[in-house]
Design a protein around this motif. Structure first.
Motif, mmCIF file in Angstrom:
data_model
loop_
_atom_site.group_PDB
_atom_site.id
_atom_site.type_symbol
_atom_site.label_atom_id
_atom_site.label_comp_id
_atom_site.label_asym_id
_atom_site.label_seq_id
_atom_site.Cartn_x
_atom_site.Cartn_y
_atom_site.Cartn_z
ATOM 1 N N LEU A 67 13.225 8.339 -51.609
ATOM 2 C CA LEU A 67 12.247 7.647 -50.763
ATOM 3 C C LEU A 67 12.946 6.718 -49.772
ATOM 4 O O LEU A 67 12.552 6.626 -48.620
ATOM 5 C CB LEU A 67 11.261 6.866 -51.633
ATOM 6 C CG LEU A 67 10.012 6.361 -50.941
ATOM 7 C CD1 LEU A 67 9.176 7.546 -50.462
ATOM 8 C CD2 LEU A 67 9.200 5.481 -51.854
ATOM 9 N N GLU A 68 14.010 6.056 -50.215
ATOM 10 C CA GLU A 68 14.769 5.162 -49.320
ATOM 11 C C GLU A 68 15.401 5.953 -48.179
ATOM 12 O O GLU A 68 15.449 5.480 -47.043
ATOM 13 C CB GLU A 68 15.845 4.422 -50.126
ATOM 14 C CG GLU A 68 16.505 3.292 -49.394
ATOM 15 C CD GLU A 68 15.537 2.193 -48.970
ATOM 16 O OE1 GLU A 68 15.684 1.701 -47.832
ATOM 17 O OE2 GLU A 68 14.650 1.827 -49.750
ATOM 18 N N ASN A 69 15.876 7.168 -48.475
ATOM 19 C CA ASN A 69 16.457 8.014 -47.429
ATOM 20 C C ASN A 69 15.405 8.447 -46.409
ATOM 21 O O ASN A 69 15.735 8.703 -45.247
ATOM 22 C CB ASN A 69 17.113 9.255 -48.039
ATOM 23 C CG ASN A 69 18.397 8.925 -48.767
ATOM 24 O OD1 ASN A 69 18.969 7.853 -48.593
ATOM 25 N ND2 ASN A 69 18.846 9.841 -49.598
ATOM 26 N N THR A 98 7.395 2.302 -46.303
ATOM 27 C CA THR A 98 7.133 3.067 -47.528
ATOM 28 C C THR A 98 5.946 3.998 -47.336
ATOM 29 O O THR A 98 5.987 5.157 -47.748
ATOM 30 C CB THR A 98 6.855 2.100 -48.697
ATOM 31 O OG1 THR A 98 7.943 1.188 -48.806
ATOM 32 C CG2 THR A 98 6.704 2.854 -50.003
ATOM 33 N N ALA A 99 4.888 3.487 -46.694
ATOM 34 C CA ALA A 99 3.683 4.298 -46.480
ATOM 35 C C ALA A 99 3.984 5.502 -45.589
ATOM 36 O O ALA A 99 3.535 6.623 -45.874
ATOM 37 C CB ALA A 99 2.576 3.446 -45.863
ATOM 38 N N PHE A 129 16.627 13.500 -51.078
ATOM 39 C CA PHE A 129 17.742 12.958 -51.863
ATOM 40 C C PHE A 129 19.074 13.334 -51.226
ATOM 41 O O PHE A 129 20.023 12.549 -51.212
ATOM 42 C CB PHE A 129 17.664 13.498 -53.298
ATOM 43 C CG PHE A 129 18.655 12.882 -54.243
ATOM 44 C CD1 PHE A 129 18.413 11.626 -54.782
ATOM 45 C CD2 PHE A 129 19.804 13.559 -54.604
ATOM 46 C CE1 PHE A 129 19.308 11.053 -55.665
ATOM 47 C CE2 PHE A 129 20.706 12.999 -55.485
ATOM 48 C CZ PHE A 129 20.463 11.739 -56.025
ATOM 49 N N ASN A 130 19.133 14.541 -50.639
ATOM 50 C CA ASN A 130 20.357 15.030 -50.002
ATOM 51 C C ASN A 130 20.389 14.809 -48.492
ATOM 52 O O ASN A 130 21.227 15.389 -47.802
ATOM 53 C CB ASN A 130 20.536 16.522 -50.302
ATOM 54 C CG ASN A 130 20.808 16.758 -51.761
ATOM 55 O OD1 ASN A 130 21.482 15.982 -52.417
ATOM 56 N ND2 ASN A 130 20.252 17.828 -52.296
ATOM 57 N N LYS A 139 11.962 11.636 -39.652
ATOM 58 C CA LYS A 139 12.516 10.284 -39.531
ATOM 59 C C LYS A 139 13.532 10.217 -38.394
ATOM 60 O O LYS A 139 13.505 9.296 -37.567
ATOM 61 C CB LYS A 139 13.181 9.869 -40.846
ATOM 62 C CG LYS A 139 13.853 8.508 -40.793
ATOM 63 C CD LYS A 139 14.619 8.231 -42.053
ATOM 64 C CE LYS A 139 16.073 8.195 -41.741
ATOM 65 N NZ LYS A 139 16.922 7.747 -42.802
ATOM 66 N N ASP A 140 14.413 11.213 -38.327
ATOM 67 C CA ASP A 140 15.431 11.242 -37.262
ATOM 68 C C ASP A 140 14.791 11.374 -35.883
ATOM 69 O O ASP A 140 15.247 10.745 -34.921
ATOM 70 C CB ASP A 140 16.422 12.381 -37.503
ATOM 71 C CG ASP A 140 17.309 12.120 -38.709
ATOM 72 O OD1 ASP A 140 17.421 10.945 -39.127
ATOM 73 O OD2 ASP A 140 17.892 13.095 -39.234
ATOM 74 N N ASP A 141 13.744 12.192 -35.774
ATOM 75 C CA ASP A 141 13.034 12.325 -34.494
ATOM 76 C C ASP A 141 12.411 10.995 -34.065
ATOM 77 O O ASP A 141 12.446 10.633 -32.891
ATOM 78 C CB ASP A 141 11.946 13.398 -34.587
ATOM 79 C CG ASP A 141 12.522 14.803 -34.694
ATOM 80 O OD1 ASP A 141 13.730 14.971 -34.434
ATOM 81 O OD2 ASP A 141 11.751 15.723 -35.040
ATOM 82 N N THR A 142 11.843 10.278 -35.020
ATOM 83 C CA THR A 142 11.256 8.970 -34.730
ATOM 84 C C THR A 142 12.327 8.003 -34.238
ATOM 85 O O THR A 142 12.127 7.269 -33.270
ATOM 86 C CB THR A 142 10.563 8.406 -35.991
ATOM 87 O OG1 THR A 142 9.605 9.356 -36.453
ATOM 88 C CG2 THR A 142 9.883 7.092 -35.702
#
Length: 157
Positions: A67-69, A98-99, A129-130, A139-142
């Motif tokens: 989740l942190e990743n 987190t949401a 996880f990986n 996430k990377d796009d954001t």
């Protein structure tokens, strides 16, 4: 949106198995039509399968790392200044991070073709996880969008 006072945060009860509020939030987000027992079964089976796939004793620690990743640190907000609309990058509050991560994780797990929700969640957690997979790509796009619009950061207030 009221200007008088901030909305109070509700206390989320911890889940019965892991005694963790984040797992309880995940269960609540997966739940359809008030069927919490089915959502709990999906999450617990997914966490057990994920722990086996990662080969760890603590499914909770592995879940928290995944989740942190997946958590984004920046996002884009539209601001109208003058006659123009600018995409302004802003930092995200911890609860919203987190949401967003959970929302992306669940939507990508549901979109796995030919798999049930448990298998999709295991696969998506393992990918997070990986540091790979569709949730990490989102996430990377954001982050790329926020980086591209860094010039408008002075408009945030």
């Amino acid at each position: 949106m009221s200007r008088r006072h901030k909305a109070e945060k509700r206390k989320i009860r911890v889940d019965p198995k892991y005694k963790n509020a984040i797992i309880a939030k995940l269960i609540n987000k997966i739940m359809y039509n008030g069927k919490k027992s089915i959502a709990q079964k999906i999450v617990y089976e997914a966490l057990e399968g994920f722990a086996k796939k990662v080969k760890t004793d603590s499914a909770l620690d592995a879940f928290e790392k995944a989740l942190e990743n997946a958590k984004p640190s920046l996002e884009i907000k539209s601001r109208r200044i003058g006659g123009a609309t600018y995409q302004v990058p802003i930092e995200i509050a911890p609860d919203r991070r987190t949401a967003l991560a959970m929302r992306w994780l669940i939507s990508n797990a549901r979109s796995k073709v030919g798999r049930n929700m448990t298998e999709g969640l295991v696969t998506e957690l393992y990918d997070c996880f990986n540091n790979q997979g569709s949730t990490i790509k989102k996430k990377d796009d954001t982050h790329k969008m926020a980086e591209a619009n860094k010039a408008f950061a002075h408009y945030k207030w």
